[in-house]
Every structure is written in C-alpha cells, then in structure tokens.
Design a protein around this motif. Structure first.
Motif, mmCIF file in Angstrom:
data_model
loop_
_atom_site.group_PDB
_atom_site.id
_atom_site.type_symbol
_atom_site.label_atom_id
_atom_site.label_comp_id
_atom_site.label_asym_id
_atom_site.label_seq_id
_atom_site.Cartn_x
_atom_site.Cartn_y
_atom_site.Cartn_z
ATOM 1 N N UNK A 7 -1.813 6.292 2.019
ATOM 2 C CA UNK A 7 -2.114 5.882 0.642
ATOM 3 C C UNK A 7 -1.748 6.928 -0.399
ATOM 4 N N UNK A 8 -1.819 8.207 -0.036
ATOM 5 C CA UNK A 8 -1.509 9.258 -1.005
ATOM 6 C C UNK A 8 -0.058 9.208 -1.458
ATOM 7 N N UNK A 57 -7.759 3.484 0.026
ATOM 8 C CA UNK A 57 -6.946 2.915 -1.041
ATOM 9 C C UNK A 57 -7.721 2.876 -2.361
ATOM 10 N N UNK A 58 -8.735 3.748 -2.483
ATOM 11 C CA UNK A 58 -9.421 3.948 -3.747
ATOM 12 C C UNK A 58 -10.395 2.870 -4.146
ATOM 13 N N UNK A 72 5.838 0.059 2.068
ATOM 14 C CA UNK A 72 6.718 0.953 2.822
ATOM 15 C C UNK A 72 6.312 2.403 2.640
ATOM 16 N N UNK A 73 5.965 2.768 1.427
ATOM 17 C CA UNK A 73 5.524 4.138 1.173
ATOM 18 C C UNK A 73 4.201 4.432 1.871
ATOM 19 N N UNK A 74 3.275 3.488 1.815
ATOM 20 C CA UNK A 74 1.974 3.683 2.462
ATOM 21 C C UNK A 74 2.121 3.797 3.969
ATOM 22 N N UNK A 114 -3.583 -3.011 -0.775
ATOM 23 C CA UNK A 114 -4.546 -3.232 0.309
ATOM 24 C C UNK A 114 -4.923 -4.701 0.436
ATOM 25 N N UNK A 115 -5.267 -5.321 -0.686
ATOM 26 C CA UNK A 115 -5.754 -6.692 -0.644
ATOM 27 C C UNK A 115 -4.662 -7.662 -0.204
#
Length: 202
Positions: free
Chosen positions: A25-26, A112-113, A18-20, A59-60
């Motif tokens: 992603x930040x 997503x790093x 929800x935040x993403x 992400x995954x």
C-alpha cells in the motif's frame, strides 16, 4: 458528443493495484499512480479527492470483486456442504485468475488507511463484512452447527483454510500448484463434515 475521458477510473485503479501488488500500500501514491498510468496528476485528483480516497477505492474494488463470486458460490447449491466446497474453491480459483489483486488480500483494510476513509467508504466496507458474516452464519445453520465453536469451525472451513493456502504461496513467491483448488475443497469438506449434524450430510 463529449469524448469519453482518456484516463477513466478503472484504468487508474488498475495501475494502483499493480503498484500495491509490487510494493504494498505504501507504493500507492497519487504521483506514482499517475506515472504508472501515463496520466496527468489532475486526472487522479479529478476522480479521487485524496490519497486516502484512492486507497479506499483500491481496497474496496478488490474485495467487492472477490466477494461477488464468493457469495454466488455459497448460494450455488441447496446442499450446504457442496456450497461450502464451492466457496472454498472460489477463493483459490479467483486468486489464481487475479494474482495482483490477490496479493492485496495479504494486507487488511487498515494497511490501506481505513482510519482515514470517508463515511461512504466505511459503509461499503462494513456492509461487505456484514454480508460475509450473515452468509456464513446461514451456512452454519444449514449444516446443523450447534453453538459458537461449530460456527467458528464453519468460518474456518470456508474462509481461513482456502485463504491460508493461497497466502502461503503468495508470501513465498511461488505459483499456486495445480491441485490447490482440490486440496482446499478436501480440507473444507473434512471440517464441514464434522460440524454439528453435518457429519451425515452428503
């Protein structure tokens, strides 16, 4: 009997998604996810060793859930054009059913790093990518694709076309129109019908 954890991994990842979706992603930090889930920070660090691990799992999980249905669609019919149409429809239908997770697909693993992921997270990501490549390659062969250009056209038809349709609406902040699945199928089928020996396929 031990009590199940109040804040399980799935709940915490739901909050992260929800935040993403809202902030990119930040916006996914350990403290932000804890606050969004109403969980103590210790619950995050108990399940994710670092923010990098949290981002990798967000992400995954999203991509693996999407790919599960995508692979099933590509195997849904012995007729390769029918299977390709089903895969294209799945892309749109899944994004319609899961708009927050679909918003994450606007980014890539690098956002997503990925550079900081563990070896296991990288293995999972690479395995998913290999499966997509192998399955689309099999579809291209079944369609009679002859050479690199035909193979690229099949990938365009069953991956890029439906994703482009979805991304345009997500980026514009507009809902997917009711005809989106049908439109994706039609565009995909038109491309598949002009691939190698597929023009004569049903």
């Amino acid at each position: 009997m031990a009590r199940p954890p109040r804040f399980d991994t799935s709940l915490l990842l739901d909050a992260a998604v929800q935040l993403a979706a809202a902030s990119g992603p930040s916006g996914v930090t350990m403290s932000a996810v804890a606050a969004a889930a109403g969980a103590p920070s210790g619950s995050l660090y108990h399940r994710f060793a670092s923010r990098s691990a949290l981002l990798a799992e967000v992400w995954l999980r999203t991509v693996e859930r999407f790919q599960e249905g995508y692979f099933a669609a590509l195997k849904s019919s012995p007729d390769p054009r029918s299977a390709g149409r089903a895969a294209s429809r799945h892309v749109v239908a899944w994004c319609r059913a899961h708009p927050e997770e679909a918003a994450l697909l606007l980014y890539g693993a690098e956002s997503f790093g990925r550079d900081g992921w563990s070896a296991e997270h990288l293995r999972r990501a690479d395995e998913g990518n290999r499966r997509v490549f192998a399955t689309v390659t099999e579809l291209a062969a079944a369609l009679g694709a002859a050479g690199t250009q035909d193979a690229e056209q099949v990938a365009l038809a069953v991956i890029d076309v439906p994703l482009s349709l979805v991304r345009r609406h997500l980026r514009g902040g507009s809902p997917l129109p009711g005809h989106a699945e049908e439109l994706a199928e039609r565009c995909t089928d038109a491309l598949l019908g002009k691939t190698g020996g597929a023009a004569t396929a049903g």
